[in-house]
Design an enzyme around this catalytic site. Structure first.
Site, PDB file in Angstrom:
ATOM      1  N   GLY A   1      24.023 -40.851  28.271  1.00 23.68           N
ATOM      2  CA  GLY A   1      24.855 -40.689  27.074  1.00 23.68           C
ATOM      3  C   GLY A   1      24.377 -39.838  26.031  1.00 23.68           C
ATOM      4  N   CYS A   2      24.656 -40.098  24.608  1.00 23.86           N
ATOM      5  CA  CYS A   2      24.117 -39.458  23.622  1.00 23.86           C
ATOM      6  C   CYS A   2      22.649 -39.373  23.488  1.00 23.86           C
ATOM      7  CB  CYS A   2      24.822 -40.165  22.396  1.00 23.86           C
ATOM      8  SG  CYS A   2      24.215 -39.416  20.796  1.00 23.86           S
ATOM      9  N   PHE A   3      22.103 -38.374  23.425  1.00 27.25           N
ATOM     10  CA  PHE A   3      20.658 -38.351  23.293  1.00 27.25           C
ATOM     11  C   PHE A   3      19.930 -39.074  22.310  1.00 27.25           C
ATOM     12  CE2 PHE A   3      20.992 -33.576  22.947  1.00 27.25           C
ATOM     13  CZ  PHE A   3      21.199 -33.397  21.591  1.00 27.25           C
ATOM     14  N   TRP A   4      21.013 -39.234  20.991  1.00 27.85           N
ATOM     15  CA  TRP A   4      20.399 -39.835  20.013  1.00 27.85           C
ATOM     16  C   TRP A   4      20.130 -41.328  20.294  1.00 27.85           C
ATOM     17  CZ3 TRP A   4      25.122 -38.360  16.365  1.00 27.85           C
ATOM     18  CH2 TRP A   4      25.043 -36.990  16.031  1.00 27.85           C
ATOM     19  N   CYS A   5      20.905 -41.797  21.016  1.00 23.38           N
ATOM     20  CA  CYS A   5      20.962 -43.347  21.454  1.00 23.38           C
ATOM     21  C   CYS A   5      19.417 -43.656  22.486  1.00 23.38           C
ATOM     22  CB  CYS A   5      22.170 -43.830  22.056  1.00 23.38           C
ATOM     23  SG  CYS A   5      23.532 -43.662  21.116  1.00 23.38           S
TER      24      CYS A   5
END
Length: 177
Positions: free
Chosen positions: A9-13
């Protein structure tokens, strides 16, 4: 030392989770799966570049083994949805593992996924591929949550992932900003 490339998913997460894991020496957000000309956030978010948002996880395998890295990965994202994590939908949010050493990593990856499928009955759709060209994401994406702790998307999605990390892998948690 080993490196594994993970898309969850989102690489921030995913980056936020692995920044808190003992034995992980470096986490870099980036893109994999497309070509260099379209490896930028705007193009990738458009959905037609073939890139997946990923993190390169460098870890000291004398401190944490690949199997534990993978267990953390599977516990902190949904490996059962194709090209989707929560409200994030599109190829760039695929669940994927890119291995950097076929002989050392692929058998462990296959075993962990097999255990999830066979022993736990989880319908895993996580793709497994050899690593391709890794394109580092723009500077503002690196350590994004640490730099933007009040960002609403992050505050909704990341704390539950960190709570799972602390609940199930407390022996591997390090506190960071």
């Amino acid at each position: 030392m080993q490196t594994i490339i993970l898309g969850g998913g989102c690489f921030w997460c995913t980056e936020s989770v692995f920044r808190h894991v003992k034995g992980v020496t470096k986490v870099t957000s980036g893109y994999m799966g497309g070509d260099a000309a379209t490896a930028n956030y705007r193009a990738v978010c458009g959905g037609d570049t073939g890139h997946i948002e990923v993190i390169a996880v460098e870890f000291d395998d004398t401190v944490i083994g690949l199997e534990t890295v993978l267990d953390i990965f599977f516990a902190t994202h949904d490996p059962t949805t194709q090209d989707r994590q929560g409200n994030d939908v599109g190829r760039q949010y695929a669940s994927v593992i890119f291995y950097t050493d076929e002989a050392a990593q692929k058998p462990t990856i296959d075993r962990v996924i097999g255990q999830l499928r066979d022993e736990m009955g989880i319908r895993v759709v996580t793709e497994v591929h050899p690593a391709q060209d890794f394109h580092i994401a723009e500077d503002y994406h690196q350590d994004y949550y640490a730099k933007n702790p009040t960002q609403s998307y992050c505050n909704f999605v990341i704390p539950p992932k960190l709570a799972k990390l602390k609940q199930y892998f407390s022996g591997f948690v390090i506190e960071r900003d």
